[in-house]
Structure formats: structure tokens, C-alpha cells
Design a protein around this motif. Structure first.
Motif, PDB file in Angstrom:
ATOM      1  N   GLN A  67      36.336  38.517  39.421  1.00 52.25           N
ATOM      2  CA  GLN A  67      36.074  39.546  40.431  1.00 52.25           C
ATOM      3  C   GLN A  67      36.473  40.931  39.924  1.00 52.25           C
ATOM      4  N   SER A  68      37.484  40.992  39.071  1.00 54.65           N
ATOM      5  CA  SER A  68      37.965  42.286  38.578  1.00 54.65           C
ATOM      6  C   SER A  68      37.287  42.718  37.282  1.00 54.65           C
ATOM      7  N   ASP A  69      36.241  42.047  36.878  1.00 52.73           N
ATOM      8  CA  ASP A  69      35.467  42.406  35.676  1.00 52.73           C
ATOM      9  C   ASP A  69      36.255  42.283  34.379  1.00 52.73           C
ATOM     10  N   ARG A  70      37.350  41.529  34.388  1.00 51.00           N
ATOM     11  CA  ARG A  70      38.157  41.484  33.155  1.00 51.00           C
ATOM     12  C   ARG A  70      37.419  40.824  31.991  1.00 51.00           C
TER      13      ARG A  70
ATOM     14  N   ILE B 215      31.041  35.078  43.358  1.00 57.84           N
ATOM     15  CA  ILE B 215      32.510  35.227  43.346  1.00 57.84           C
ATOM     16  C   ILE B 215      32.874  36.701  43.536  1.00 57.84           C
ATOM     17  N   GLN B 216      32.112  37.566  42.871  1.00 59.61           N
ATOM     18  CA  GLN B 216      32.401  38.991  42.993  1.00 59.61           C
ATOM     19  C   GLN B 216      32.263  39.463  44.436  1.00 59.61           C
ATOM     20  N   ALA B 217      31.385  38.799  45.186  1.00 53.18           N
ATOM     21  CA  ALA B 217      31.154  39.219  46.566  1.00 53.18           C
ATOM     22  C   ALA B 217      32.127  38.587  47.559  1.00 53.18           C
ATOM     23  N   LEU B 218      32.893  37.601  47.089  1.00 48.09           N
ATOM     24  CA  LEU B 218      33.821  36.913  48.011  1.00 48.09           C
ATOM     25  C   LEU B 218      35.053  37.761  48.289  1.00 48.09           C
ATOM     26  N   GLU B 219      35.584  37.596  49.466  1.00 52.75           N
ATOM     27  CA  GLU B 219      36.895  38.194  49.740  1.00 52.75           C
ATOM     28  C   GLU B 219      37.925  37.372  48.975  1.00 52.75           C
ATOM     29  N   LYS B 220      38.906  38.050  48.386  1.00 53.09           N
ATOM     30  CA  LYS B 220      39.888  37.338  47.553  1.00 53.09           C
ATOM     31  C   LYS B 220      40.551  36.223  48.359  1.00 53.09           C
TER      32      LYS B 220
ATOM     33  N   LYS C  33      26.490  49.695  35.177  1.00 46.82           N
ATOM     34  CA  LYS C  33      26.947  48.401  35.682  1.00 46.82           C
ATOM     35  C   LYS C  33      27.721  48.589  36.982  1.00 46.82           C
ATOM     36  N   SER C  34      27.527  47.624  37.861  1.00 42.56           N
ATOM     37  CA  SER C  34      28.345  47.639  39.063  1.00 42.56           C
ATOM     38  C   SER C  34      29.772  47.323  38.650  1.00 42.56           C
ATOM     39  N   LEU C  35      30.735  48.054  39.218  1.00 42.17           N
ATOM     40  CA  LEU C  35      32.127  47.888  38.791  1.00 42.17           C
ATOM     41  C   LEU C  35      32.983  47.368  39.935  1.00 42.17           C
ATOM     42  N   SER C  36      33.904  46.502  39.605  1.00 42.35           N
ATOM     43  CA  SER C  36      34.899  46.083  40.575  1.00 42.35           C
ATOM     44  C   SER C  36      35.863  47.242  40.764  1.00 42.35           C
TER      45      SER C  36
ATOM     46  N   ARG D 151      38.692  47.240  42.365  1.00 42.30           N
ATOM     47  CA  ARG D 151      40.050  46.749  42.112  1.00 42.30           C
ATOM     48  C   ARG D 151      40.312  46.663  40.603  1.00 42.30           C
ATOM     49  N   GLY D 152      39.323  46.118  39.884  1.00 39.25           N
ATOM     50  CA  GLY D 152      39.474  45.966  38.443  1.00 39.25           C
ATOM     51  C   GLY D 152      39.603  47.319  37.754  1.00 39.25           C
TER      52      GLY D 152
ATOM     53  N   ASP E 124      43.004  48.815  38.555  1.00 44.61           N
ATOM     54  CA  ASP E 124      44.057  48.064  37.836  1.00 44.61           C
ATOM     55  C   ASP E 124      44.110  48.454  36.371  1.00 44.61           C
ATOM     56  N   ARG E 125      42.948  48.508  35.732  1.00 45.86           N
ATOM     57  CA  ARG E 125      42.915  48.839  34.300  1.00 45.86           C
ATOM     58  C   ARG E 125      43.407  50.261  34.058  1.00 45.86           C
TER      59      ARG E 125
ATOM     60  N   SER F  26      38.872  43.058  48.467  1.00 46.47           N
ATOM     61  CA  SER F  26      39.050  42.927  47.022  1.00 46.47           C
ATOM     62  C   SER F  26      37.710  42.868  46.304  1.00 46.47           C
ATOM     63  N   SER F  27      36.690  42.451  47.038  1.00 46.50           N
ATOM     64  CA  SER F  27      35.362  42.290  46.424  1.00 46.50           C
ATOM     65  C   SER F  27      34.587  43.597  46.325  1.00 46.50           C
TER      66      SER F  27
ATOM     67  N   ARG G 234      32.661  46.637  45.322  1.00 47.97           N
ATOM     68  CA  ARG G 234      32.042  46.991  44.037  1.00 47.97           C
ATOM     69  C   ARG G 234      31.199  48.244  44.201  1.00 47.97           C
TER      70      ARG G 234
END
Lengths: 369, 763
Positions: free
Chosen positions: A337-340, A359-364, B601-604, B606-607, B610-611, B634-635, B637
Motif C-alpha cells: 500500500q505504501s509503494d515500497r 490492496i492499495q484501495a483497502l483501508e489499512k 504514477k499514482s502515489l501512496s 502515506r508511503g 513516510d519516505r 491509509s489507502s 493515493r
């Protein structure tokens, strides 16, 4: 005392990193002046080094190397040395790549084969940081080569890995057998063990994998790693001084026996509870990176964040050349979800790729409906 | 009164007959009545009928529409208009409906009575409860306007006979004759009992019907009822609160059997066109004269209502609705753009409806009752607001808007104070709404010359198109036609000249703006190159410096304890100071590396936060700044964007916050980074407890080169203010459909900058 060389086209860097690679009283690395590749190669071979470290770019500071005839990269020198020692196992030695992180990354992206020529690769940034791990590993490598060369003529892989024949037989797979059977030089064997046993999860677990299988937090693992029970599971074969690893079959067998069921079928909280009793030290369960629960069935460590993660909240990483004895790597949903993964250049397997957007669209913490 | 004995005798003789000539009796009696020396009365000359037709019904299309309206009032569901040989004068026009029809009594007592229609006493139709459109009872004389002879055939359901009356306007209704002395022949005809309706056969048509006139008539029919604007094709607004017990099946008009151009247009409009309006505008005047206008745009996320300062006291309560279109490929699908622009030119404008029927000419192609075209061409209106930009209607009723009365000629409303108010209200509402849309669009427009499109001035090519169109429909002198020329009114040429001048001015303005923007980009590009080299060098030297520090640490191992401890501390400080520098170097290198990627790109969110935070965690700890990060959900984007851009935004916010916090000199240093879903946007807010932004600067902080920092800061991270940071932030926000603004800080913080961009799902 092991002796070796470091070759860099910058004399200043050559001096600096030679110092950083050296370990007092045990490993002495000296800078070697850059010259014509054949001359330099012969000089290295004739010195019978225990280890050679090479900077990747040897063609950038030509003013500092007036004797250089033609410009070449570290991989060219390394290939020459490998060719010359291929039929001389007694003269074989480890070759380590040392280069700036950005250069290493750009060359590895373009040519994956570059890395395979070297036993190990380090960025200059890694060597500069205050940790002794690289030096510990270099020493283990030198010692390992001595062991390999000693038994080369009557090579017994099981004893090299410090396993009795029965136990060695129990872990052998077709891929592992084939891997061992095709090595033709000590450096080939070294690279096979490092690439497939030490650096990947399969027959051996690293610290992160062990925490995941035990279902406990990494902090807790540090508290119990030296207990009698866990020590018995440890890998004590070649190169073991440089890397802390545990035999996966031993860990799996032991946990199954202790829990009376495979470890990964029990929630982390239950495993932690039982381990606290068994090990006599208070351990805390791992917590799911996705929903924070200690009751998940932790099984693997996330390849991005290294935390224990459960299969149901993780996806498979694409691995195009995975032998049968290597376990597939996984990424936890939180990292997804955090694009890591994309920021670390990790690609999700096509089969699981379809789930990424969901998963990206789900609430954590939520699950698919 | 002395009665003429001769006349009296004639009357007596006549009534004694077995079959008296009652017409003669009436004439003689009238003579006696009219000879009363104590009383007088008006008489009507038969020629007046001609005047009623010719002068009260301006155009033959209007006359035809009046007949169609009569059919509607009679509860017809279908009206058929047939023209036979009407391409030259002398043809036949037949208007036939399936309405209630009339009995002979109704024909005699109502239809034949001038200006006293039963529609006044019965304003609602009996079957479908329609509010009747005709009230003055003169619509029937439209038939005289259309032709020289009328055959009226009408019948009601339940009767096996109908009534037929023949009116010969030309030979009978001549000047000098008294209207009372003209009798038209009535006869009965047989018909099926269930058949009802009225058929008007107009013979010897007065004028020819050209194709253009027929088209205009068809167009008028399309817009005859305000239901055209409804999203539900069958919806019929009666303008009354009363609803029929029987559902009104609607009202169809056919011209020459099909004449479906209007119908097709209507269907296309409803199904394909109206949905692409950039906004809908509604205005309302209440009973007390207070008024408001609302503009709603889903595309622009706009929903605002604005009350009028003035009160509208003489119009009575009313309402208008308009679809607002901007004909740009950026505002509607490319495939629709040309058709839509064509529709706009042909049918655009705000039409007026009274009692549910169109009042001409408001909203016609040549009408500019709201002065939208003239003010646009003179650049009094700088937003797209020509008639063609609106498809709207105003609804009036007799009961609610008694002073907004139609002229007898059916060519508009009587020009009075009430009409002036109506015009001001509708024009004011449309203008306000168009400006709001322009404002929001300007904010959302992507800055920079490449993607800029002038929103305010119509293209000269459009003006020329209009001019050509006007010329093609204008009557042409035969000499000009023969020479292949067309007459163009002077006013049109003047409008074109003004339009061209405005276009030139706008082009020049854009050119200057582009140069300014280019200059800013040049500065940024050169800064970027220098920063890139700096970042690379810093990163390159990192390993060397830290390596030497590490080597030094190893070397001092041989020293005695005291000396080793002292040197260790010095080495520790050196390590710490250099690490901070390398954080920045590393960050810049990663930023430049990420910028290299052109991929969106679509970005998170939160991510990304955080980074970013991890990159500066060490530095911020050293600065004793406590950072709180709060992303919900959290989702969240972003819309597809360059990853480096969100880093730029965060770095800009961070440096501004650090500068501001340092100015306070306090030890309690706090930053809060939060992100929320705000409608279709990601709202990223950066708060700090620094000195805050003075209100007078709030609007200017996003301007290029606006800075409050005058002294060079010594800190390697925050540096001096170039005045471009928030401008860049604002540009990034705008290029992703959002905006940057100064917000209201939450508790414990003094400054809040908000950054909005489209979220993924709505992008």
C-alpha cells in the motif's frame, strides 16, 4: 593473518578503502597501483593473495595511472583473474567488488552478470559506516576459501556445510544437487553457497525469517537467539562466521515438535506464549504489519520492511530464476500500500499483481470482501 | 327617440313572412338602435380582421405557432402541419389536431367572438389540465395572416357530425363592410362518433414558405415547450401546481409528415449534449422579491449560491435555468466539440416561456435580449458568455408574473419595468455564474504557456462564421446576388474588428506571460542543474569523508584512554555534522534521479510522507523538531503524477516551516503533516508552530518571487528564500487539478498550508 589487495583508479580512495577493508591483526588489505591489465593481473596472481577487492570503475582517473594501457573496468580484471585461476584451485581466491552505490546500481541494472563474477559486493558507503559486518564477512570468506581449497580434491559438501550425511541427504533437492555438481572451482563453490544458501531464504533462514517462523518480534528474537534451543538450530558450516543463519529444516522440525503442529499453523500470540515457557525468557509475539494483530499466522519476513508477515496479508515477489530449494519472497500488504516495492525495485509476481490495486484501495487492516 | 316609420314598417312586414330574412331584420333594427340620439356605440369594420391578422401576428412562423398553441390548449396530443404547394404564395396549409374539438355552439359563441375567449374564464384545459397558452382570443386570426381563405372543420367525441365553417377573408372581410354583416357559411359533416379534433385548412397562402422559414418554424416547435430542457423527454411542465388526474401523454408536432429535424435535435440534445454542460445555473426570485442564483458544476466541483443584493419587486416570483457550455476540447469530448459548437450557434440563448409556451423572440439566434453578445464583443464581459454559451429558459405564468405580459403581436413581452428587472436578474445571474466558473477553471488550469488556452475571447473564426451565417439569412439585393456578393451589416463588421483587436491584445498578454514564465523556468533550470551537480558531489564525497572518520576511529585505538576519549568525542561531532550534510545530498540525488523518470504514477500518500520523513528524520531530531504524521485513510493515493513532485512539495513545506519555527526562537518545535480525502481531492496539510503567515501575505505567498526572507540563512537545509517555493507548490497542485492555499491551523499550530490534488479514484 590474511593478506589482500584493493585496486582503485583513485590512489586516494585506494588508500582509504584499503584501510577500511583491513582488520587489525587478521586481515591486511593493501592498495595496488593501477597498470596494464595483464601486468596487474600477473602481479596479483604471483602474490597469491587471500582476497582481492576491486573498484568497479577503473577507467575514470586516468591521469593518476599514466602506465595504464587501455582502459578497463573492474569486471574485466576480475574475469581475467578468474580465467587464470580456473584450473589452479590452489591459487583461487575471493574477489570482492567495492564501488560507489550509484555506479553499482546503474551497472547492475544493465548487466546482472557483473555481480555474479564476484563473491561479494559492497558499496563504498557501506564500508564507511560504522559497522564491522563487512570486515567480519571478508574474514569469513578468506577462512572459507582456505577450508574449501583444503578439501577440494575430495570434496564432501555435507561436511563443508557441517551436516552429517543423513541430515545432508534430508535437505538435498534436485536443484541443490545440480548446483553442487556443476561447480568447477573453489570460487565457483563459494559463489554458489553465498548466492543460494547465505543470501537467499531456502535451506537457511536469516534473522528476519527466524523471527517470522517463531512468530515473535525481532526484539524478542534478540533475547532468545543465544539460548541452547535456538543455538542448536544454527548453521555452522562454511562462511558461518560472517553471517548468522539457521537451518530451516531444523527450525521447522523443532518448532513442529515443540508446538505439536507446524509453527505457521499457530497464531503468533500462541507461539510466543509457548516459546516463553520453552525458552524460559519472556518473548512478545510479532504483530501484523497490516492489522496490528498478534494472532496472525506469521510465516515469512517481508522483503521490504523485514517484519514478520502472514501469507494472507502478503504477495509473492517475482523471481525469474528461483531454484527448487529457494523459497519465494513475499511483500506485506502494508508495504504494497505504501509503494515500497517499486521504490526498492522489487517486482510483484504477475499472478499476485492483480491484487495490488485492490490492496492499495483497502483501508489499512481491512480484508477483501 | 323618434323611430323611422318606414323602417319600422319594413321590419313588421318581414317578420310576418313565413320565412323572414332575419339578417335584414337585424340590419334594419340596428339602424333604428343606432339612430338613438342619446346613445352611441362602436362598430367594427370588417377590414379590421385583416389588421388583426397582419399586424398583431408579426411573422407567418409566429402565426403558425399560435395555431399549434391553440391545439395544445384544446388537449391535443398531436398536431399535424401540412404544406401543399407552399413554396410560392397561393398554396395550402393544413393544421389538424386531435384535441377536444368544438360543438357548433362553441364555434358560434366562443370561436366567433373576438377577444373574449373562454380561455380567460377557464385557464386550465379540461382533459389534461394544461395551463392554456392562448388568452387573448386572437390566435384564430393568425389564420388570416397565413392565407386568404380558412375552412374550419371541428367535431367533438360522441357526435356523429362535425361543424364546418368557411371564411373567405379576401372577398368577404373587406374594408367598408361592417363585421356584423358578414356571415360565413356553416355546414355539418358526418364523422365517426369517436373522432374529435379540429382541422384548419388555410387556402391561398399569403406568402411562400422557404426552407429557412420552415426550419425556423421547426426550431420554434422544438423549443415551444420548456420541457425541452428537462432530462426526462416526456416530462411536461404545466406551470401550475394542479396536476391532472389523467396523465398528460405529451404533445407532438409534425411538420409535413415528418419534420423531425426538431425531434432529432431534441433527442440528441437530451441524450448526448446537455450532459456535457460545464455547469448548470439556476436563478430564483421569491415572493418577497429576494433573489439568488446557484451554479453547480460536477466537473469543477463547484456548487455555490449567491444572493442578489437588489430586490426584484415587480417581476413576481419566477425561476430560470440554464446549461452553461464552453466549447473547448478541454471541456467536452473532442468528438462532440464541433457538433456542440454548431448547436450553440443554432439554438443557444435563454428562452422565455409564458404559461408553458415560448415567447418569441427571446433566445432566438438573432436575439440578444440579455445583451450577452454585444457585451462580449465589446469585452465588457471577459468570460465565455455569448448567447451560444447558454441553453436556458425562464418560466413565467400569468398568475405569478402579471406584469410580464406578452404583446398582442406575440413578438415579446411588453417593455416595462418588470421586463427590465427580469433582464437584469437573468443577465446578472448568468454573468455571476460564468465568472465563478471562469475563476475555478483558471485555478484548475494548468499553468505555463503550452497548455494555456484563452478562456475569455471568442475566436475570430467564430465571429466570421456568425457573420457569414447572418449574411446568408439576410435578405440580399438582387444586384449583389447576381454578382455573387452578400450584404453584411456595418455593425457586424464593427463587431468583427473589435473581436480581432481583443484577440490581438489577449495574444500579446499571453506572449508577455509566457516570457515571464519562461524566465522563471530558466532560473529554476539553472538552479536545478547546479543543485544536481552539488547533490552528486556531496553524495560522492560522503563515503570518503565518513570512511576517513571511520579510519580515524580505528587509528586512535592505539592511543591511551584519555587521549582516545577526547578524540572520540571530536570524531563523533565531525560524524554528526557531516551526516546532516549527506542527508541533504542524498535526498537531492534521489530527487534528481526520480525527476529523470517521465512516468506518471499514482502515489501512496502515506508511503510518500513516510519516505520523505525518514530522509530527514535524523536532521529533524537534531533540530529537536517533533514531527507528527497523520494520514487518513491509509489507502489515500494521488492522481498519477511525478514522484519527485510530491517530494518537492514536502521539501518546500519543510524548509518554510523550519525557517518560520527558527524565527520564534522557542524550544518547543512542532510540525504536523496530515493528509485527508477531501471530496475528490487529496488534501495534504503542513502545519508548524512558527511565526505564521500575516493575513496580508496569505494571498501572495503563492506568487513567484514573493519572499519574506531577506537574510541568508546559515542552515544547509533551509537556505535563503528564493520566493519560488510556494509558487512551484501551487503550480504542481494546479497541474493535478487542485490548488495550494493558506488554511486555518489546528490547535497548537500557527501556520497551515494546504495542498490539494485530485485523488486517484476521481482522477
Amino acid at each position: 593473518m590474511f593478506n589482500g589487495f584493493f585496486i582503485d583508479d583513485s590512489p586516494r580512495d585506494a588508500n582509504l578503502y584499503s584501510g577500511l577493508l583491513s582488520e587489525k591483526n587478521s586481515l591486511s588489505i593493501r592498495p595496488l597501483k593501477l597498470e596494464d591489465i595483464t601486468v596487474l593481473g600477473k602481479k596479483i596472481i604471483s602474490s597469491s593473495p587471500d582476497i582481492v577487492a576491486i573498484d568497479f570503475r577503473l577507467d575514470e582517473n586516468i591521469s593518476d595511472s599514466p602506465d595504464a594501457i587501455g582502459l578497463y573496468k573492474g569486471s574485466t580484471l576480475s574475469q581475467l583473474l578468474r580465467d587464470w585461476t580456473l584450473d589452479l584451485p590452489a591459487q583461487d581466491f575471493p574477489i570482492v567488488l567495492v564501488s560507489a552505490e550509484t555506479k553499482m546500481r546503474s551497472y547492475h541494472l544493465r548487466d546482472q552478470g557483473v555481480q555474479s563474477q564476484f563473491d561479494l559486493t559492497y558499496s563504498k558507503e557501506q564500508l564507511s559506516d560504522r559497522n564491522h559486518e563487512p570486515r567480519r564477512q571478508l574474514l569469513a570468506l578468506c577462512k572459507g576459501y582456505v577450508e574449501i581449497k583444503k578439501v577440494w580434491k575430495s570434496l564432501n559438501f555435507g561436511s563443508l556445510l557441517n551436516l552429517d550425511p543423513e541430515e545432508f541427504d534430508s535437505i538435498k533437492t534436485q536443484g541443490l544437487n545440480k548446483g553442487f555438481a556443476t561447480v568447477v572451482s573453489p570460487s565457483g563453490l563459494s559463489r554458489f553457497i553465498l548466492r543460494n544458501l547465505i543470501e537467499r531464504t531456502g535451506p537457511l533462514y536469516d534473522l528476519y525469517d527466524l523471527a517470522a517462523v517463531l512468530g515473535i518480534s525481532q526484539e524478542s528474537l534478540k533475547l532468545v537467539v543465544d539460548t541452547e534451543h535456538i543455538r542448536k538450530l544454527q548453521y555452522e558450516g562454511i562462511f558461518n562466521d560472517g553471517w548468522s543463519r539457521w537451518w530451516s529444516h531444523r527450525v521447522d522440525d523443532w518448532t513442529s515438535e515443540q508446538f505439536a503442529t507446524p509453527a505457521t499453523t499457530l497464531p503468533g500470540s500462541e507461539r510466543a506464549k509457548q516459546l516463553t515457557k520453552i525458552l524460559g525468557r519472556k518473548v512478545n509475539p510479532a504483530k501484523s504489519t497490516w492489522n496490528g494483530s498478534p494472532d496472525e499466522l506469521f510465516a515469512v519476513s517481508c522483503v521490504c520492511c523485514h517484519n514478520p508477515t502472514e501469507l494472507r496479508h502478503s504477495l509473492t515477489v517475482f523471481d525469474g530464476a528461483r531454484p527448487d530449494f529457494i523459497r519465494s519472497r513475499r511483500v506485506c500488504w502494508d508495504c504494497i500500500q505504501s509503494d515500497r516495492p517499486s521504490s526498492l525495485g522489487i517486482q510483484i509476481d504477475d499472478f499476485d499483481q492483480r491484487l495490488v490495486k485492490r490492496i492499495q484501495a483497502l483501508e489499512k487492516g481491512a480484508d477483501f470482501e | 327617440m323618434e323611430i323611422d316609420s318606414v323602417t319600422l314598417a319594413r321590419i313588421k312586414d318581414e317578420v310576418k313572412k313565413e320565412s323572414p330574412d332575419w339578417h335584414l331584420v337585424e340590419v334594419l333594427t340596428r339602424g333604428i338602435v343606432d339612430s338613438d340620439p342619446n346613445r352611441v356605440r362602436f362598430n367594427v369594420d370588417a377590414g379590421h380582421i385583416k389588421k388583426l391578422g397582419d399586424e398583431l401576428v408579426g411573422k407567418q412562423e409566429t402565426a403558425l405557432i399560435e395555431l399549434v398553441k391553440n391545439a395544445y390548449d384544446a388537449d391535443a396530443t398531436k398536431v399535424s402541419v401540412k404544406l401543399v404547394g407552399a413554396d410560392s404564395p397561393g398554396g395550402t396549409l393544413i393544421v389538424e389536431d386531435d384535441g377536444n374539438g368544438m360543438t357548433q355552439d362553441v364555434v358560434r359563441n366562443s370561436w366567433m367572438t373576438v377577444s373574449t375567449p373562454d380561455k380567460v374564464s377557464e385557464p386550465i384545459s379540461p382533459l389534461y389540465h394544461r395551463v392554456r397558452a392562448g388568452r387573448k382570443g386572437i390566435g384564430r386570426f393568425a389564420t388570416q395572416r397565413l392565407g386568404r381563405k380558412l375552412i374550419l372543420e371541428t367535431g367533438v367525441t360522441g357526435s356523429s357530425t362535425g361543424t364546418k365553417v368557411v371564411f373567405d377573408w379576401e372577398s368577404q372581410f373587406v374594408q367598408g363592410e361592417r363585421i356584423n354583416d358578414i356571415f360565413s357559411q356553416v355546414s355539418a359533416y358526418t364523422k365517426p362518433v369517436e373522432v374529435h379534433g379540429t382541422r384548419l385548412t388555410i387556402e391561398k397562402t399569403s406568402e411562400r414558405w422557404t426552407k429557412a422559414e420552415l426550419d425556423r418554424a421547426a426550431d420554434s416547435v422544438i423549443f415551444l415547450r420548456p420541457s425541452f430542457f428537462s432530462n426526462h423527454p416526456n416530462a411536461e411542465e404545466t406551470g401550475s401546481n394542479d396536476r391532472s388526474q389523467i396523465d398528460d401523454p405529451g404533445f407532438e408536432v409534425e411538420i409535413n409528415g415528418h419534420a423531425t429535424k426538431g425531434k432529432e435535435v431534441a433527442i440528441n440534445f437530451r441524450n448526448h449534449f446537455l450532459d456535457h454542460a460545464i455547469a448548470t445555473i439556476t436563478g430564483e426570485i421569491n415572493e418577497d422579491g429576494s433573489a439568488s442564483v446557484t451554479v453547480v458544476s460536477k466537473k469543477l466541483e463547484l456548487n455555490e449560491t449567491n444572493p442578489f443584493d437588489d430586490k426584484f419587486l415587480v417581476t413576481g416570483p419566477l425561476r430560470f435555468e440554464a446549461y452553461y457550455f464552453i466549447y473547448l476540447t478541454t471541456t467536452m469530448p473532442g468528438r462532440l466539440y464541433k457538433t456542440a459548437a454548431q448547436f450553440g450557434r443554432e439554438y443557444g440563448g435563454v428562452k422565455v416561456y409564458k404559461n408553458g409556451f415560448r415567447v418569441l423572440p427571446y433566445g432566438d439566434v438573432t436575439d440578444d435580449w440579455l445583451k450577452l453578445d454585444v457585451d462580449s464583443s465589446r469585452r465588457f464581459l471577459l468570460v465565455p458568455a455569448n448567447n451560444r454559451n447558454f441553453f436556458g429558459h425562464v418560466e413565467l405564468t400569468d398568475s405569478a408574473n402579471p406584469f410580464l405580459e406578452e404583446t398582442s403581436s406575440r413578438q415579446g413581452l411588453i417593455d416595462n419595468e418588470s421586463l427590465v428587472e427580469l433582464r437584469n436578474f437573468v443577465r446578472g445571474g448568468l454573468e455571476w455564474a460564468a465568472k465563478r466558473v471562469a475563476n475555478v477553471r483558471a485555478k484548475k488550469a494548468v499553468p505555463g504557456p503550452k497548455r494555456y488556452s484563452p478562456p475569455t475571447i471568442s475566436r475570430p473564426s467564430h465571429t466570421i462564421d456568425q457573420l457569414l451565417q447572418a449574411a446568408s439569412t439576410a435578405p440580399s439585393h438582387p444586384d449583389l446576388s447576381a454578382a455573387g456578393l452578400v450584404a453584411v451589416p456595418q455593425t457586424h463588421l464593427q463587431a468583427l474588428k473589435e473581436n480581432l483587436e481583443a484577440w490581438e491584445q489577449e495574444s500579446e498578454r499571453q506572449r508577455r506571460a509566457s516570457l515571464q514564465y519562461e524566465e522563471m523556468l530558466r532560473i529554476l533550470a539553472s538552479m536545478g542543474l547546479a543543485i544536481s551537480v552539488f547533490g552528486h558531489e556531496i553524495r560522492g564525497s560522503r563515503s570518503s569523508i565518513l570512511g576517513y572518520v571511520q579510519l580515524l576511529r580505528d587509528k586512535i585505538e592505539i592511543l591511551h584512554d584519555g587521549a582516545r576519549t577526547d578524540l572520540s568525542e571530536v570524531i563523533g561531532d565531525l560524524d554528526s555534522a557531516t551526516s546532516r550534510m549527506f542527508d541533504i545530498g542524498g535526498y537531492i540525488t534521489s530527487l534528481m534521479s526520480a525527476t529523470g523518470s517521465k512516468e506518471l504514477k499514482s502515489l501512496s500518500v502515506r508511503g510518500a510522507i513516510d519516505r520523505f520523513y525518514k530522509q530527514f528524520e535524523y536532521y529533524l531530531e537534531k533540530q529537536r523538531v517533533v514531527v507528527t504524521v497523520d494520514v487518513e485513510p491509509s489507502s489515500l493515493r494521488t492522481t498519477p503524477m511525478h514522484a519527485s513532485e510530491i517530494d518537492s512539495v514536502l521539501l518546500n513545506f519543510l524548509t518554510n516551516s523550519l525557517k518560520s519555527i527558527k524565527k520564534t526562537g522557542k524550544k518547543d518545535r512542532r510540525i504536523r503533516i496530515s493528509a485527508r480525502k477531501d471530496g475528490k481531492y487529496v488534501l495534504l496539510a503542513f502545519e508548524d508552530n512558527g511565526v505564521g503567515i500575516p493575513p496580508e501575505h496569505a494571498d501572495r505567498v503563492f506568487e513567484a518571487f514573493f519572499t519574506t526572507t531577506t537574510n541568508t540563512e546559515e542552515d544547509v537545509l533551509i537556505g535563503p528564500g528564493a520566493g519560488l517555493g510556494l509558487k512551484i507548490v501551487s503550480d504542481i497542485a494546479q497541474s493535478y487539478g487542485g490548488e495550494a492555499s493558506v488554511g486555518t491551523p489546528t490547535g497548537g499550530y500557527n501556520c497551515r498550508i494546504e495542498f490539494r490534488i485530485l485523488a486517484l479514484e476521481d482522477a
